[in-house]
Each structure stands twice: as C-alpha cells, then as structure tokens.
Design an enzyme around this catalytic site. Sequence first.
Site, PDB file in Angstrom:
ATOM      1  CE  LYS A 112      30.368 -27.933 -16.502  1.00 54.32           C
ATOM      2  NZ  LYS A 112      30.946 -29.282 -16.524  1.00 54.32           N
ATOM      3  N   GLY A 173      35.712 -35.842 -11.887  1.00 53.14           N
ATOM      4  CA  GLY A 173      36.609 -36.936 -12.243  1.00 53.14           C
ATOM      5  C   GLY A 173      36.887 -37.917 -11.122  1.00 53.14           C
ATOM      6  CB  ALA A 199      31.327 -33.046 -11.372  1.00 54.42           C
ATOM      7  N   GLY A 200      31.250 -36.217 -10.694  1.00 51.54           N
ATOM      8  CA  GLY A 200      31.387 -37.117  -9.561  1.00 51.54           C
ATOM      9  C   GLY A 200      30.799 -38.497  -9.750  1.00 51.54           C
TER      10      GLY A 200
END
Lengths: 270, 66
Positions: A112, A173, A199-200
């Site tokens: 990643k 985060g 993410a999120g």
Amino acid sequence: MNTRTQDVLNSDNDALTIDGIDYQSRLLVGTGKYADLHQAKQAIDMSGAEIITMAVRRTNIGQNPDEPNLLDIISPDDYTYLPNTAGCYSADEAIRTCRLARELLDGHTLVKLEVLGDEKTLFPDVAETFKAAEVLIKEGFRIMVYTNDDPIAAKRLEEMGCVAVMPLAAPIGSGLGIRNPLNIATIVENANVPILVDAGVGTASDAAIAMELGCDGILMQTAIAGAKDPVLMASAMKKAVEAGREAYHAGRIPKKRYATASSPVDGLFF
Amino acid sequence: MNITLNGKSRDIPDNATVEQLIDILDLTNKRLAMEINEEIVPRSTFSNHIIHSGDTIEIVGAIGGG
C-alpha cells in the site's frame, strides 16, 4: 432467484480480484492501535478480512527481546499482508520502505503506497505519490495506492499500472465518513481496477454508503480499533460492507421529493 | 569501530559481518530487514557482508499499522 442474485449472495462468485487473486472479503483492515496483538487478532478474525495492513518500523534494540512480534501472532501464512508506507512524506522514503517490506516478507510485492502531504490533514502528496509509484512499478511492486478523491489523479494512477486505487473518504482517523460521494462515484465509474475507500470511515453506515456507491472494497483501521468494543465493531463493519455490496447490486430506488403511497388506493371503502 | 544503528551511534568490533552484528544484538532468527547506507542488504548475504566504519544501518521489523 436469478443467477445474478445468487452470485452476489454467494461471495465465492462475487470475489474481489486484486492483481489476479480472488478474495471473498471486501473489507481490508489494519493491525495497529489495538490494546494488544491478541485483541487485534480477534477483531481481524471477526471482520473476515483476508488482506491486512502493517507498518515497517525500526526494531527495538536491546528492549524487550521477547516482546511478541506482529508476524508471529498474526501469521503471513493465514492472511495477505499489505505493508504500508505510512509516515512517509517523500517518494524516496516510501520507496525505501517498500524495499524493506519486500525483504521483510520474503519477496512479497503487494504494497500500500501512501505518501503524505502534511501532518495536520495526512492528505496525500499526489505529486510524490506519482513519483514513487513510477519507480516502484518498474521494480516489480504491485501497488494499491492511497490517493485523494480526485477522479483525474485516480485515473492516472490506474494508467501507470497500480493494481488498485484507494481514494480517501475523509482524513485518516477522522471518522468523518464519505465526504465527497459524487467524486467517489465518478472514480468508480471511470475505473478498470478495483477502487477501495481507504481512510475516513467512522461507523458501519459509512462503510455501507461507500459500498452502495459501487466501491469494490474498503480499507479501515481506526473505525474498528478505536471503537469502544473493537471486536463488535469488526462484526458490524463486515455486515455493513456485505449489505452495501448487495444494495449496490440490487439497485436502489430513485430519490424523489414527494410521497408515493405504499398501499393501493383502489378499493378504499370511504 | 563506530556505526550509526537505528539513528544511534554504536561501537562494534572491526570488520564485523552483518550476521555477527545481528548476533551481538540478540536478533538472530528474528523477522527483520536491513539496509546499510540506504541500500537493502539481502538476508542471503548477511554472513559475508562486512560492515565498515561509519556505516549507517537500519534494522526494521513489522508492526501494527493501518
């Protein structure tokens, strides 16, 4: 039931294919931020994830030599590890990290790639991400790339040869959920490689929304590990991803401003 | 001789090999990867790779992350 319905309901026939390998789970999870490695393993098992991320960091020298190692507790024989380049703010740092990860995992090339822009937002530095991707692809790495929710950047990364493109839903985060569903939908619509929201995500409904937009999968860490009960949240996320996938294929009703009666008007007796 | 190991200065025996360094650090058979002066040192070369004075060495492992 028609064949299409059966295929979506049976994850064996609705696999997520990344770099030629089929995965039954469309939920990818992290391995950090847990109380300990045993809780991490429990949550990961509950999530059903087959691909899990890890970070590369300096070995503790002379401290706790018997401290359990991530790879001893959560074995690379049981999961596909996806080493990340978290904490890298330049292409060079990310490239070094990927090379070390490949050595650490005996030649494993799926990584990643994330190159961060600043500490406040952890938004990706897309220009540095392009640079790193170009070098790493030449070196034989198979890249799942973290990027902004920018349809053009996502397409360019696909054209460069990234095996999956992973736009953010919101800052890492933050738990803010899918901030730009229209761009995510456009990225999905344009893509010929898997698109995963990375993410999120904050809670299960966010995961379902991402899947309803047609995303091929979701990568999350804090939403599970930071929950009061990570193992229970892992279970919730698994169901949300599956529910969102089924809803996407089922085809939702169009939204409209005014009501349509659910019961027939004919036969009213007054 | 002096080297920089994971960001800290450290004295090790002259002409030590990577394998010897790993033994000194009590890291034998641990899952790790190493770079010297920003170049990867493959595990297969640990026994014959000689460390030089002033080398900058990073030894890394896998850790939980997202």
